[in-house]
Motif scaffolding. Structure first.
Motif, mmCIF file in Angstrom:
data_model
loop_
_atom_site.group_PDB
_atom_site.id
_atom_site.type_symbol
_atom_site.label_atom_id
_atom_site.label_comp_id
_atom_site.label_asym_id
_atom_site.label_seq_id
_atom_site.Cartn_x
_atom_site.Cartn_y
_atom_site.Cartn_z
ATOM 1 N N PRO A 71 23.333 -20.332 -26.858
ATOM 2 C CA PRO A 71 24.298 -21.433 -26.859
ATOM 3 C C PRO A 71 24.803 -21.753 -25.457
ATOM 4 O O PRO A 71 25.054 -20.855 -24.642
ATOM 5 C CB PRO A 71 25.405 -20.895 -27.763
ATOM 6 N N THR A 72 24.943 -23.033 -25.191
ATOM 7 C CA THR A 72 25.222 -23.519 -23.839
ATOM 8 C C THR A 72 26.330 -24.566 -23.863
ATOM 9 O O THR A 72 26.359 -25.427 -24.740
ATOM 10 C CB THR A 72 23.950 -24.151 -23.234
ATOM 11 N N TYR A 73 27.218 -24.482 -22.895
ATOM 12 C CA TYR A 73 28.242 -25.518 -22.736
ATOM 13 C C TYR A 73 27.634 -26.695 -21.987
ATOM 14 O O TYR A 73 26.976 -26.527 -20.953
ATOM 15 C CB TYR A 73 29.440 -24.974 -21.961
ATOM 16 N N VAL B 190 30.535 -28.648 -31.508
ATOM 17 C CA VAL B 190 29.402 -27.725 -31.550
ATOM 18 C C VAL B 190 28.226 -28.411 -32.241
ATOM 19 O O VAL B 190 28.308 -28.764 -33.418
ATOM 20 C CB VAL B 190 29.755 -26.419 -32.284
ATOM 21 N N ILE B 191 27.140 -28.608 -31.500
ATOM 22 C CA ILE B 191 25.934 -29.229 -32.027
ATOM 23 C C ILE B 191 24.903 -28.133 -32.284
ATOM 24 O O ILE B 191 24.492 -27.435 -31.349
ATOM 25 C CB ILE B 191 25.344 -30.262 -31.043
ATOM 26 N N GLN B 192 24.483 -27.969 -33.535
ATOM 27 C CA GLN B 192 23.477 -26.956 -33.857
ATOM 28 C C GLN B 192 22.089 -27.595 -33.764
ATOM 29 O O GLN B 192 21.613 -28.249 -34.692
ATOM 30 C CB GLN B 192 23.749 -26.362 -35.237
ATOM 31 N N VAL C 14 31.019 -30.130 -25.201
ATOM 32 C CA VAL C 14 30.009 -29.852 -26.219
ATOM 33 C C VAL C 14 29.427 -28.458 -26.002
ATOM 34 O O VAL C 14 29.165 -28.048 -24.874
ATOM 35 C CB VAL C 14 28.870 -30.896 -26.166
ATOM 36 N N ILE C 15 29.230 -27.739 -27.104
ATOM 37 C CA ILE C 15 28.471 -26.493 -27.076
ATOM 38 C C ILE C 15 27.223 -26.701 -27.926
ATOM 39 O O ILE C 15 27.332 -27.082 -29.094
ATOM 40 C CB ILE C 15 29.277 -25.303 -27.630
ATOM 41 N N VAL D 180 31.719 -28.421 -36.116
ATOM 42 C CA VAL D 180 30.370 -27.857 -36.092
ATOM 43 C C VAL D 180 29.452 -28.766 -36.892
ATOM 44 O O VAL D 180 29.677 -28.995 -38.088
ATOM 45 C CB VAL D 180 30.331 -26.431 -36.677
ATOM 46 N N ALA D 181 28.432 -29.325 -36.244
ATOM 47 C CA ALA D 181 27.466 -30.212 -36.894
ATOM 48 C C ALA D 181 26.153 -29.471 -37.080
ATOM 49 O O ALA D 181 25.547 -29.018 -36.105
ATOM 50 C CB ALA D 181 27.262 -31.478 -36.070
ATOM 51 N N GLU D 182 25.705 -29.352 -38.338
ATOM 52 C CA GLU D 182 24.471 -28.634 -38.653
ATOM 53 C C GLU D 182 23.296 -29.594 -38.757
ATOM 54 O O GLU D 182 23.366 -30.613 -39.447
ATOM 55 C CB GLU D 182 24.606 -27.878 -39.975
#
Length: 444
Positions: free
Chosen positions: A232-234, A206-208, A284-285, A317-319
């Motif tokens: 949010p998109t795949y 998950v890329i924020q 990836v989301i 999850v990457a912020e």
């Protein structure tokens, strides 16, 4: 989706009569290159300066970094669909060529902004940024914006887009050449994988992305689309590695991700390396970083639903950023955990210069597995450099994150002798939450 990336390793960059790559040397026809830059009529001044690892050079204010690339055997000439050129098309398949070991940096000639940063090519400062290891082709430019200090998104757009065009121009010199090596990224559709792979623990990344600004010109883009206007998109990881995502210009610079970082995301590459061995990498989301609480909650619900529908056992999850985005970060982790998806978070911290502030604005007992990539508030004191590419005064004058005009204890960020004191906040893409931070943990 199968993507092949042909690598051409750049060992030296110089100027000459022709733009070409030969025996590890990238030669640039400066006039031709600057003509590509000046396609934007708002750019009034422009020059190219080369900064090599180990040189006593300080680069500031840095706005963007792009890896030079081109597409091979494609009917499309632009590498960044929806951003450069007029063609919009799917990326992540086929063959692209990349000039490795170098980058194109967009550098402000006069004014900086909140999201700009600093790179030192040698000395202690070089340890704080990945970009000190690259040969950087610095596009040092200015624009004709009458109120450029108050309309930074316009100035940043002109300079950053010029860097994208320049990266395409340089990349095309290896379009018809044979690469030194080819890296292949091949990830089948989620429902079309072998049974042995499906039985492995499944992971989604998950890329924020930076999406906080409602005004256009600041946020990360997907295929040229402002992600503030998205949910949010795949995405297939190959799309991320192949030019679909463009870094924004608003986030404090040590916390943001440049386009180069998306093109070379180490976490995606590490997940690819383990796919079929220890994990089943689902994809990836992209998740939003918004301002209103209801937007944060909505994004978290979308992420959790997609991860669960994909069958994810776990997530990373990457912020991007800190402060307000911490609420999105925590909400996303909690929503994933509530959906039964075991989650690890990657972020940096903001403790304040005295170390007394809360590291993350928002926390929850369920966010119990977090990787720290550094403290944006950490003070860095660096000696003068022989050469400044850009304008050193921008660090203290222009409201750059991590710099200041004056402090009753520390004085100004930029001293008369050219030495500086600043927060890690001002180190260009210094914390590298995407996976290649140079920091480590030391026990005392």
């Amino acid at each position: 989706m199968k993507l092949e990336l042909g690598h051409f390793h750049v060992k030296e960059v110089t100027f000459g009569d022709f733009t070409r790559f030969e025996n590890g040397v990238l030669t640039i026809n400066k006039e031709e290159a600057l003509a590509v830059v000046r396609e934007d009529e708002h750019i009034t001044e422009a020059d190219l300066v080369i900064a090599r690892p180990g040189e006593e050079k300080r680069i500031v204010p840095v706005k963007e970094a792009v890896e030079p690339r081109c597409r091979v055997n494609s009917k499309f000439d632009n590498y960044f669909p929806g951003v450069t050129g007029s063609d919009l098309y799917q990326v992540g398949e086929g063959r692209s060529h990349a000039l490795k070991g170098c980058s194109v940096l967009a550098v402000g000639k006069h004014w900086g902004s909140f999201g700009d940063g600093l790179i030192d090519m040698s000395g202690e400062g070089a340890q704080w940024s990945y970009y000190s290891q690259l040969i950087n082709v610095c596009l040092v430019a200015d624009t004709d914006e009458e109120f450029e200090r108050h309309e930074q998104q316009k100035k940043n757009h002109a300079l950053r887009w010029a860097a994208h065009r320049l990266a395409e121009y340089l990349g095309r010199c290896v379009k018809d050449a044979e690469p030194e090596e080819v890296q292949t990224f091949d990830l089948p559709a989620v429902t079309k994988r072998e049974q042995a792979v499906n039985e492995l623990p499944s992971v989604v990344y998950v890329i924020q992305t930076m999406t906080q600004m409602e005004e256009e010109g600041y946020n990360d883009l997907a295929y040229g689309w402002d992600l503030n206007k998205s949910i949010p998109t795949y995405m297939h990881p190959n799309e991320v590695l192949d030019g679909s995502l463009i870094g924004g210009s608003f986030m404090p610079t040590s916390s943001k991700w440049a386009t180069y970082d998306y093109q070379n995301c180490p976490t995606i590459k590490a997940l690819y390396e383990q796919h079929g061995k220890t994990i089943n990498f689902l994809g990836v989301i992209t998740s939003n970083l918004n301002v209103a609480l209801v937007q944060k909650e909505r994004s978290a619900l979308f992420v959790a639903q997609m991860a669960k529908s994909l069958g994810a056992d776990s997530a990373i999850v990457a912020e991007q950023g800190y402060g307000n985005p911490d609420a999105d970060f925590t909400a996303c982790i909690v929503a994933l955990e509530d959906a039964g998806v075991k989650t690890v978070g990657m972020t940096n911290e903001c403790t304040g210069r005295d170390g007394r502030s809360q590291s993350l604005v928002s926390m929850d007992p369920k966010s119990d597995a977090i990787v720290s990539c550094g403290n944006v508030s950490e003070l860095i004191d660096l000696p003068p450099m022989k050469e400044v590419i850009g304008e050193l005064a921008a660090l203290s004058r222009d409201g750059m994150s991590g710099g200041w005009e004056g402090d009753e204890i520390l004085g100004p960020s930029v001293r008369e002798d050219g030495s500086i004191i600043m927060e890690n906040n001002a180190m260009f893409c210094g914390d590298q939450v995407m996976g290649w931070a140079q920091k480590t943990v030391r026990e005392y």
